[in-house]
Design an enzyme around this catalytic site. Structure first.
Site, PDB file in Angstrom:
ATOM      1  N   TRP A 103       0.812  -1.211   0.000  1.00  0.00           N
ATOM      2  CA  TRP A 103       0.000   0.000   0.000  1.00  0.00           C
ATOM      3  C   TRP A 103       0.843   1.257   0.000  1.00  0.00           C
ATOM      4  O   TRP A 103       0.450   2.274  -0.580  1.00  0.00           O
ATOM      5  CB  TRP A 103      -1.003  -0.009   1.149  1.00  0.00           C
ATOM      6  CG  TRP A 103      -2.035  -1.082   0.961  1.00  0.00           C
ATOM      7  CD1 TRP A 103      -2.213  -2.185   1.747  1.00  0.00           C
ATOM      8  CD2 TRP A 103      -3.009  -1.188  -0.094  1.00  0.00           C
ATOM      9  NE1 TRP A 103      -3.235  -2.956   1.251  1.00  0.00           N
ATOM     10  CE2 TRP A 103      -3.745  -2.379   0.127  1.00  0.00           C
ATOM     11  CE3 TRP A 103      -3.327  -0.404  -1.201  1.00  0.00           C
ATOM     12  CZ2 TRP A 103      -4.785  -2.788  -0.717  1.00  0.00           C
ATOM     13  CZ3 TRP A 103      -4.369  -0.814  -2.038  1.00  0.00           C
ATOM     14  CH2 TRP A 103      -5.078  -1.987  -1.793  1.00  0.00           C
ATOM     15  N   ASP A 173      -1.695   6.603   6.491  1.00  0.00           N
ATOM     16  CA  ASP A 173      -2.769   5.726   6.024  1.00  0.00           C
ATOM     17  C   ASP A 173      -3.024   4.709   7.139  1.00  0.00           C
ATOM     18  O   ASP A 173      -2.218   3.815   7.366  1.00  0.00           O
ATOM     19  CB  ASP A 173      -2.315   5.030   4.731  1.00  0.00           C
ATOM     20  CG  ASP A 173      -3.271   3.919   4.281  1.00  0.00           C
ATOM     21  OD1 ASP A 173      -4.296   3.699   4.946  1.00  0.00           O
ATOM     22  OD2 ASP A 173      -2.965   3.274   3.248  1.00  0.00           O
ATOM     23  N   LYS A 197     -12.073  -1.768   6.222  1.00  0.00           N
ATOM     24  CA  LYS A 197     -11.197  -2.729   6.884  1.00  0.00           C
ATOM     25  C   LYS A 197     -11.645  -2.933   8.333  1.00  0.00           C
ATOM     26  O   LYS A 197     -12.008  -4.017   8.722  1.00  0.00           O
ATOM     27  CB  LYS A 197      -9.740  -2.248   6.845  1.00  0.00           C
ATOM     28  CG  LYS A 197      -9.225  -1.921   5.459  1.00  0.00           C
ATOM     29  CD  LYS A 197      -9.110  -3.163   4.557  1.00  0.00           C
ATOM     30  CE  LYS A 197      -9.016  -2.841   3.086  1.00  0.00           C
ATOM     31  NZ  LYS A 197      -7.800  -2.209   2.645  1.00  0.00           N
TER      32      LYS A 197
HETATM   33  C1  LIG Z   1      -7.352  -1.547   1.464  1.00  0.00           C
HETATM   34  C2  LIG Z   1      -6.322  -0.536   1.653  1.00  0.00           C
HETATM   35  C3  LIG Z   1      -6.220   0.576   0.797  1.00  0.00           C
HETATM   36  C4  LIG Z   1      -7.078   0.752  -0.440  1.00  0.00           C
HETATM   37  O1  LIG Z   1      -8.419   0.856  -0.179  1.00  0.00           O
HETATM   38  P1  LIG Z   1      -9.534   0.869  -1.358  1.00  0.00           P
HETATM   39  O2  LIG Z   1     -10.727   1.361  -0.630  1.00  0.00           O
HETATM   40  O3  LIG Z   1      -9.666  -0.538  -1.847  1.00  0.00           O
HETATM   41  O4  LIG Z   1      -9.076   1.782  -2.404  1.00  0.00           O
HETATM   42  C5  LIG Z   1      -5.242   1.504   1.074  1.00  0.00           C
HETATM   43  N1  LIG Z   1      -4.419   1.370   2.130  1.00  0.00           N
HETATM   44  C6  LIG Z   1      -4.488   0.311   2.963  1.00  0.00           C
HETATM   45  C7  LIG Z   1      -3.549   0.218   4.101  1.00  0.00           C
HETATM   46  C8  LIG Z   1      -5.445  -0.665   2.764  1.00  0.00           C
HETATM   47  O5  LIG Z   1      -5.504  -1.721   3.588  1.00  0.00           O
END
Ligand SMILES: *Cc1c(COP(=O)(O)O)cnc(C)c1O
Length: 362
Positions: A103, A173, A197
């Protein structure tokens, strides 16, 4: 086993707390006497504005968010944030990124479209199985921010200590660890998290941004939707927001507040993850590749002795009610995501299965 639900170890969309789902189910035909579900409700109605205000207030209480931060809900998932961060925060056109896995790599690739990206630390040399030392990074004076992926969902790592940004803005993030443990918001300029998540349904990110970082002098080509200020000024209602996700996330915020807040959640997550890691570590059959001090409490990658056995593991585990234990296609192996809503029972049941599988195949 009231509803015959599986133990869902998906990395996302992932489990939500059962009491929250029960409440949502009850309200889906008629929310609070409105005669309609929240899916059918105008986002300008007083009833929805109340849902929105309560969700923001509960999140602020849960995370102790200081007054000089704005909470906004943005559609587009996590991936849009890879672009929104540089679009909004690159003033000098220079940013530092820490590369810790899938990511952060995606975030780096996107940011390069907008300016100069300096990768100031990386764990690529060991296949992203640890968090690099970030205590003395080489950060240029004019860097606009330092970016981290605080929990790498695919690689299963997390920071035990935040980077020393030497006074620069920290952007994180937190998608796969959001609300899993207490967080000192003042350490960051901006936190964002895709909610599917650890919180609610897919299709939305929560952004917590320090007010002085909101700008109205962005590149005129920047889409209106991609300006954080657009959303901050309009309380996330510049256009129709993801009402359903806001409503569901609000329920989860409330649920967490009613169940001891983030301290209590953290303790549960530590206990839960220990059950799994302890088993994996004493086993000679399984391997958990991540350095102990950098292990995620949310995403636990592991392997059996072979790719064939990994595949067999996925097949057999599915038969007995465990879902989504296959590792991400980019790294292979196995992965158990054990977010807030995964009960300890689920992890204990998984460990029982791990034992049986080991006995049968070792
Ligand atoms: C899933 C995830 C993303 C991307 O998310 P989407 O909603 O699928 O675009 C970005 N960063 C992390 C750490 C993630 O687990």
């Amino acid at each position: 086993m009231k509803y015959n639900r599986s133990y869902n170890f998906s990395a996302g969309p992932a489990m939500m707390p059962e009491p929250v789902l029960e409440e949502i189910a009850l309200e889906v035909m008629n929310y609070n006497g409105s005669g309609m579900s929240v899916m059918e409700m105008s986002h300008r109605s007083k009833m929805f504005i109340d849902i929105y205000d309560q969700a923001v207030a509960d999140l602020k209480a849960l995370m102790n968010i200081p007054d000089n931060y704005k909470v906004i809900f943005v559609q587009g998932g996590g991936t849009l944030q890879f672009a929104m961060v540089p679009l909004n925060l690159m003033k000098n056109g220079v940013a530092c990124y820490v590369e810790t896995g899938s990511w952060s790599k995606k975030a780096i690739a996107e940011a390069k479209k907008y300016g100069e990206v300096k990768v100031v630390a990386s764990s690529k040399d060991k296949n992203f199985t640890y968090i690099p030392d970030c205590s003395d990074l080489d950060i240029p004076e004019n860097a606009d921010y330092v970016y981290i992926c605080e929990n790498e969902t695919i690689n299963g790592t997390t920071y035990s200590k935040l980077p020393n940004t030497k006074g620069h803005v920290l952007v994180s993030d937190q998608s796969s660890m959001f609300l899993s443990r207490p967080c000192n918001v003042a350490d960051y300029g901006l936190i964002w998290a895709g909610v599917q998540k650890n919180v609610g349904p897919a299709g939305m990110s929560v952004v917590i941004v320090r007010e002085d970082l909101l700008r109205d002098d962005l590149d005129p080509k920047c889409p209106i939707y991609c300006s954080y200020k657009t959303h901050a000024d309009a309380d996330s209602m510049y256009n129709t927001p993801n009402c359903w996700a806001i409503y569901c996330c609000g329920k989860v915020f409330k649920y967490l507040l009613d169940n001891g807040g983030l301290e209590a959640m953290n303790q549960k997550n530590i206990d839960k993850a220990a059950v799994l890691y302890n088993y994996l570590d004493q086993s000679k059959f399984y391997n958990a590749p991540v350095a102990k001090e950098d292990r995620s409490l949310m995403n636990v990658p592991f392997t059996t002795p072979s790719a064939e056995l990994d595949a067999e593991f996925v097949k057999e585990s599915k038969k007995v009610g465990f879902d989504n234990l296959k590792g991400h296609k980019s790294v292979g192996g196995l992965r158990a995501s054990i977010y807030n809503a995964m009960p300890k029972d689920g992890v204990e049941a998984l460990v029982d299965f791990l034992k049986k599988f080991e006995e049968a195949h070792a």
